[in-house]
Motif scaffolding. Structure first.
Motif: not given
Length: 266
Positions: A1-20
């Motif tokens: 299960m991803p950590t909170l930090r990993e989830t936050q980075h995944a969301l940042l990449n999706a919102l800011a860089f389009g890598n969802s």
């Protein structure tokens, strides 16, 4: 299960860089697809940052129009994600971005207008700092000029522009077509002091020598060095004006920590 930090980075990449890819894999199904859900947040993200830029750069917005500004802002957001949740400090690189933005090349003054607006934004949101107490002004003369260092107010910015943008900026914000028609688009350069005084935000156009004197002081140079940078300037009158308006908040001797007002200068 991803950590909170990993989830936050995944969301940042999706919102800011389009890598969802990684963020989508962590979204529960039902109703909307993961990509549709992320698109909602992405649109909110772009809208919020575009609004922040529009608030900081109102004259640029009026000069280029809403559609152009929104397109430029979204291009900027794609390459300049915020580094802080405090959106008043978002957009410091926007002036340089506009100066290099291909669709804006027919407006060579636009980057300078944006630089002025950012300086005004800094003045508006800078921390409060008490101006130097008048009763200690006379003590400044007890320090050798080559050792006297002034501490500028955090709202002060010295700005050199290639174009004469002060009048342009004022005319655009005032929606004064007559003043806008009178602007000399080819004039420049301009030497500006932006500060926050008791009367509000002031944008002053200084002679080059006076600007160089002020810029040297604000850069932490000694009083003697600042005088050398402005040969022939009436630095006494100018310095008195700066003290009166609260341009400087403190002073120190070169090689020493700032002095409290109650300290005795040796």
């Amino acid at each position: 299960m991803p950590t909170l930090r990993e989830t936050q980075h995944a969301l940042l990449n999706a919102l800011a860089f389009g890598n969802s890819e990684h963020a989508a894999s962590q979204i529960a199904g039902g109703g909307f697809s993961p990509d549709e859900r992320l698109d909602i947040y992405r649109n909110t993200y772009l809208s919020a940052l575009t609004s922040a830029l529009r608030i900081s750069y109102p004259a640029v917005h009026r000069l280029v129009g809403a559609a152009f500004f929104e397109g430029a802002a979204q291009s900027f957001v794609e390459t300049h994600p915020p580094r802080s949740a405090y959106l008043n400090v978002y957009g410091v690189e926007f002036a340089e971005f506009l100066a290099q933005f291909p669709p804006a090349q027919s407006l060579p003054y636009l980057g300078d207008v944006a630089r002025l607006e950012w300086a005004v934004n800094v003045a508006l949101h800078a921390k409060d700092a008490a101006p130097m107490d008048p009763h200690i002004f006379a003590r400044l003369g007890e320090i050798a000029p080559e050792r006297l260092i002034l501490v500028p107010h955090p709202a002060v910015t010295l700005l050199r522009t290639d174009h004469a943008v002060r009048a342009l900026w004022q005319a655009v914000l005032a929606e004064d077509d007559c003043a806008l028609d009178a602007v000399d688009w080819a004039a420049g350069p301009e030497w500006l002091l932006v500060e926050r005084t008791a009367a509000g935000i002031e944008v002053l156009c200084l002679p080059e020598r006076e600007w160089r004197f002020t810029a040297a002081l604000c850069a932490g140079e000694s009083f003697a060095t600042a005088v050398e940078a402005a040969p022939g300037a009436d630095v006494t009158t100018l310095f008195a004006r700066h003290l009166a308006t609260g341009c400087f908040t403190d002073f120190r001797r070169a090689g020493a920590y700032p002095l409290a007002p109650s300290e005795t200068i040796p």
